[in-house]
Design an enzyme around this catalytic site. Structure first.
Site, short mmCIF file in Angstrom:
data_model
loop_
_atom_site.label_atom_id
_atom_site.label_comp_id
_atom_site.label_asym_id
_atom_site.label_seq_id
_atom_site.Cartn_x
_atom_site.Cartn_y
_atom_site.Cartn_z
N HIS A 92 0.86 -1.18 0.00
CA HIS A 92 0.00 0.00 0.00
C HIS A 92 0.90 1.24 0.00
O HIS A 92 1.76 1.40 0.86
CB HIS A 92 -0.94 0.00 1.21
CG HIS A 92 -2.04 -1.00 1.09
ND1 HIS A 92 -2.52 -1.73 2.14
CD2 HIS A 92 -2.75 -1.39 -0.01
CE1 HIS A 92 -3.48 -2.53 1.71
NE2 HIS A 92 -3.64 -2.35 0.41
N GLU A 120 1.64 3.81 3.04
CA GLU A 120 2.07 3.27 4.32
C GLU A 120 3.60 3.32 4.42
O GLU A 120 4.30 2.31 4.44
CB GLU A 120 1.48 1.85 4.48
CG GLU A 120 -0.04 1.92 4.51
CD GLU A 120 -0.77 0.58 4.35
OE1 GLU A 120 -0.11 -0.47 4.40
OE2 GLU A 120 -2.01 0.61 4.18
N ARG A 136 -3.18 4.87 -2.15
CA ARG A 136 -3.07 3.51 -1.61
C ARG A 136 -2.80 2.45 -2.67
O ARG A 136 -2.02 1.52 -2.48
CB ARG A 136 -4.40 3.17 -0.91
CG ARG A 136 -4.63 1.70 -0.57
CD ARG A 136 -6.02 1.54 0.04
NE ARG A 136 -6.44 0.16 0.21
CZ ARG A 136 -6.30 -0.53 1.34
NH1 ARG A 136 -5.71 0.00 2.38
NH2 ARG A 136 -6.76 -1.77 1.43
N HIS A 171 2.30 -3.52 6.96
CA HIS A 171 1.28 -2.50 6.67
C HIS A 171 1.26 -1.48 7.80
O HIS A 171 1.86 -1.68 8.85
CB HIS A 171 -0.11 -3.14 6.58
CG HIS A 171 -0.34 -3.95 5.34
ND1 HIS A 171 -1.10 -3.51 4.29
CD2 HIS A 171 0.12 -5.18 4.99
CE1 HIS A 171 -1.11 -4.43 3.34
NE2 HIS A 171 -0.38 -5.46 3.73
N GLU A 183 0.33 -4.72 11.13
CA GLU A 183 -0.06 -3.31 10.99
C GLU A 183 0.71 -2.53 12.05
O GLU A 183 0.47 -2.68 13.24
CB GLU A 183 -1.56 -3.13 11.25
CG GLU A 183 -2.46 -3.89 10.28
CD GLU A 183 -2.79 -3.11 9.02
OE1 GLU A 183 -2.30 -1.97 8.85
OE2 GLU A 183 -3.54 -3.64 8.18
O1 0X9 Z 1 -7.05 -3.87 4.31
C1 0X9 Z 1 -5.89 -4.25 4.18
O2 0X9 Z 1 -5.41 -4.63 3.12
C2 0X9 Z 1 -4.98 -4.28 5.41
N1 0X9 Z 1 -5.18 -3.09 6.18
S1 0X9 Z 1 -4.64 -1.67 5.61
O3 0X9 Z 1 -5.10 -0.63 6.48
N2 0X9 Z 1 -3.07 -1.65 5.69
O4 0X9 Z 1 -5.04 -1.53 4.28
C3 0X9 Z 1 -5.35 -5.46 6.26
C4 0X9 Z 1 -5.37 -6.75 5.53
C5 0X9 Z 1 -5.53 -7.88 6.47
N3 0X9 Z 1 -6.34 -8.87 5.92
C6 0X9 Z 1 -5.80 -9.93 5.27
N4 0X9 Z 1 -4.52 -10.04 5.20
N5 0X9 Z 1 -6.62 -10.78 4.75
ZN ZN Z 2 -1.93 -1.70 4.07
#
Ligand code: 0X9
Ligand code: ZN
Ligand code: ZN
Length: 426
Positions: free
Chosen positions: A179, A182, A235, A306, A383
């Site tokens: 992303h 980030e 993003r 992330h 995260e």
């Molecule tokens: O939504 C996302 O892709 C991730 N959060 S972010 O705020 N960095 O965009 C979390 C993804 C977690 N879910 C999986 N890995 N399935």
């Molecule tokens: Zn992310």
């Protein structure tokens, strides 16, 4: 006459681009604010999420089970208030002017660049990261090896570095900055590379020398460059859509594993979590998948970096009705990471669980694909900092503390993996 039509044309350009484009053609976020909105029911949630369909006024920053973080334009406040009142939810302001944070960050970056080009007191550009990688490769020719994942849509090279002190080590793959906005993720990845090569601390030496590291500091190179040059809040990838004027796909929804299932991604090309026209439509995602699948017998653990929210997320992302076979082990591993981070003087708290279980369904992500399709049995999304005070625009003074947390967290995570038998050669 000529002047008149010039002025009309100018006015049109301004209208089309919107007031948010400044003279240097960067998207500006003057007086955009970010609210944490708490809700209870799924009806409230969907009403609130409807707001972000108007991307001019509302942008989704973060989503959790009972809370959305919404960035709103200065003109959208009344609308937000109305929906808050109607849904009986509650909103708390935590960033009053996004542009102010972007400007402070930019100032810090410019200042640090004057003192030297690369470091962890600022956020480095892709060119700076790649120039530094080259220096590292020259300085440590025996231990390090450069690898190329492939080319991005816009033709940038996606690079990685392998660090290996000896043969027969278990492998750890780190994906970072999938992303674009980030930024703390690539800062952390490069800091870790540097520690693995230069630290004299015994526990870091053990960590570095007893694993093979495959680290991709910036996967979404086009988006990352765009977030530096045009829009700090970008993003997605930068590939245009055939069916819309909106650009980009959420690369973390584009892997070929339960793709687009269970509302885990959007089919709207304008959405921040657009899954793409088909799985692996994004060359960056395909490139990572090709590398991991041709090296999967060497990869014991995959970590996807992330930000933000301070979470460790395991599979599954596509459903919360089922849990992976070794879920209990993965929770033990996550607990080890969280406990280690919390024991540092910063006292930072990480929560953990399955993606779909503690966040929201997200299908087609890197970690789910690695786990489901490539047999990487320990696969985590991490995260990083913070929980919303600065969100994506985490001031550079946080880079090193965040990276230190990642380091001790990864030590504990890998110790636990070893204890549970996940680091055997495949
Ligand atoms: O939504 C996302 O892709 C991730 N959060 S972010 O705020 N960095 O965009 C979390 C993804 C977690 N879910 C999986 N890995 N399935
Ligand atoms: Zn992310
Ligand atoms: Zn499925």
């Amino acid at each position: 006459m000529a002047l008149n039509s010039f002025l009309i044309a100018l006015a049109l350009v301004v209208l089309v681009q919107g007031a948010s484009f400044g003279q240097d053609e960067r998207v500006r976020y003057d007086n955009y604010s970010v609210y944490k909105v708490k809700f209870e029911t799924s009806e409230q949630r969907s009403l609130l999420k409807k707001l972000v369909e108007d991307r001019e006024k509302f942008r989704l920053w973060q989503e959790a089970q009972d809370e959305l973080h919404l960035m709103i334009s200065p003109s959208a406040f009344d609308e937000l208030e109305t929906v808050i009142r109607k849904t009986n939810s509650s909103a708390k302001l935590f960033i009053s002017n996004v542009q102010e944070l972007i400007d402070l960050e930019e100032e810090a970056n410019i200042k640090a660049t004057r003192d030297g080009s690369f470091g962890w007191t600022k956020y480095n550009s892709l060119a700076e990261i790649y120039a530094w990688l080259d220096e590292i490769l020259v300085a440590y020719p025996v231990i390090t090896e450069s690898f190329i994942l492939g080319q991005s849509y816009e033709g940038r090279t996606i690079r990685g570095i392998k660090i290996s002190y000896k043969s027969n080590n278990p492998g750890v793959f780190i994906e970072s900055n999938i992303h674009a906005r980030e930024w703390v993720t690539s800062a952390t990845a490069t800091w870790l590379i540097n520690e693995f090569l230069t630290s004299t601390d015994e526990f870091v030496r053990d960590l570095a020398q007893n694993h093979d590291w495959y680290i991709v500091p910036v996967l979404n190179v086009d988006g990352f460059a765009y977030s530096h040059e045009k829009d700090r809040m970008w993003r997605k990838t930068r590939q245009p859509s055939d069916i819309s004027s909106c650009v980009g796909v959420d690369p973390n929804r584009n892997y070929d594993s339960h793709w687009m299932e269970n509302d885990g991604a959007s089919s709207d090309p304008c959405a921040e979590d657009y899954g793409g026209p088909n799985p692996f439509s994004e060359p960056e995602v395909q490139a990572l998948a090709d590398f991991v699948s041709s090296n999967k017998e060497k990869i014991n653990v995959l970590l996807a970096f992330h930000s933000y929210s301070q979470l460790l997320l395991s599979p599954y992302g596509h459903t919360k009705e089922e849990f992976p076979p070794n879920f209990d082990d993965m929770m033990e591993v996550a607990k080890a990471y969280g406990d280690a981070v919390e024991s540092l003087p910063y006292g930072t708290v990480y929560r953990y669980g399955s993606s779909a279980g503690i966040l929201y369904p997200a299908s087609g992500s890197t970690i789910d694909w690695a786990y489901n399709e490539q047999g990487v049995e320990i696969s985590y999304t991490i995260e990083f900092r913070d929980t919303g005070r600065y969100g994506f625009i985490l001031p550079p003074v946080h880079i090193i503390p965040n990276a230190e947390e990642a380091l001790v967290g990864i030590v504990a995570l890998l110790d636990k993996c070893e204890e549970l038998g996940y680091l055997e050669l495949k």
